[in-house]
Design a protein around this motif. Structure first.
Motif, mmCIF file in Angstrom:
data_model
loop_
_atom_site.group_PDB
_atom_site.id
_atom_site.type_symbol
_atom_site.label_atom_id
_atom_site.label_comp_id
_atom_site.label_asym_id
_atom_site.label_seq_id
_atom_site.Cartn_x
_atom_site.Cartn_y
_atom_site.Cartn_z
ATOM 1 N N ARG A 5 29.167 30.843 13.262
ATOM 2 C CA ARG A 5 28.828 31.056 11.863
ATOM 3 C C ARG A 5 27.949 32.302 11.697
ATOM 4 N N GLN A 6 27.032 32.499 12.617
ATOM 5 C CA GLN A 6 26.157 33.681 12.578
ATOM 6 C C GLN A 6 26.967 34.964 12.701
ATOM 7 N N GLN A 7 27.945 34.974 13.573
ATOM 8 C CA GLN A 7 28.787 36.165 13.743
ATOM 9 C C GLN A 7 29.619 36.412 12.497
ATOM 10 N N GLN A 8 30.124 35.347 11.884
ATOM 11 C CA GLN A 8 30.928 35.506 10.667
ATOM 12 C C GLN A 8 30.063 36.060 9.532
ATOM 13 N N GLN A 66 27.487 38.030 9.876
ATOM 14 C CA GLN A 66 27.198 39.423 10.180
ATOM 15 C C GLN A 66 28.394 40.322 9.890
ATOM 16 N N GLU A 67 29.586 39.809 10.048
ATOM 17 C CA GLU A 67 30.807 40.577 9.778
ATOM 18 C C GLU A 67 30.992 40.801 8.289
ATOM 19 N N GLN A 68 30.516 39.894 7.460
ATOM 20 C CA GLN A 68 30.709 40.011 6.012
ATOM 21 C C GLN A 68 29.703 40.899 5.417
#
Length: 86
Positions: A79-82, A84-86
């Protein structure tokens, strides 16, 4: 079979039951008054079964808990990576 190849729950069971057995024999030999020595092996076997069952289920429960924590941590990282991608 080497000691390290035995599952941890079984190693712990063996070490606990051996210690309990030594204490039982010492107590029966020196402190108890009318000892029925025929029951001592039975007591040791029952102790091995009881401690073994408890130890097995305890270690299995710990493994399940650790797996759930690892999955929760992996989901949080995803969830943290998602985010950061947004």
């Amino acid at each position: 079979m080497k000691w390290k190849q035995i599952p941890r729950w079984l190693r712990d069971t063996i070490s606990v039951v051996v210690a309990m057995s030594v204490l039982l024999v010492i107590y029966d030999a020196f402190f108890a008054k009318h000892v029925n020595w025929a029951l001592v092996p039975l007591q040791i076997v029952v102790a091995f079964l009881a401690v073994g069952v408890w130890s097995f289920f305890s270690y299995r429960s710990q493994q399940k808990r650790q797996l759930a924590e690892a999955q929760k941590k992996a989901a949080a990282e995803k969830r943290q990576q998602q985010r950061q991608e947004q």
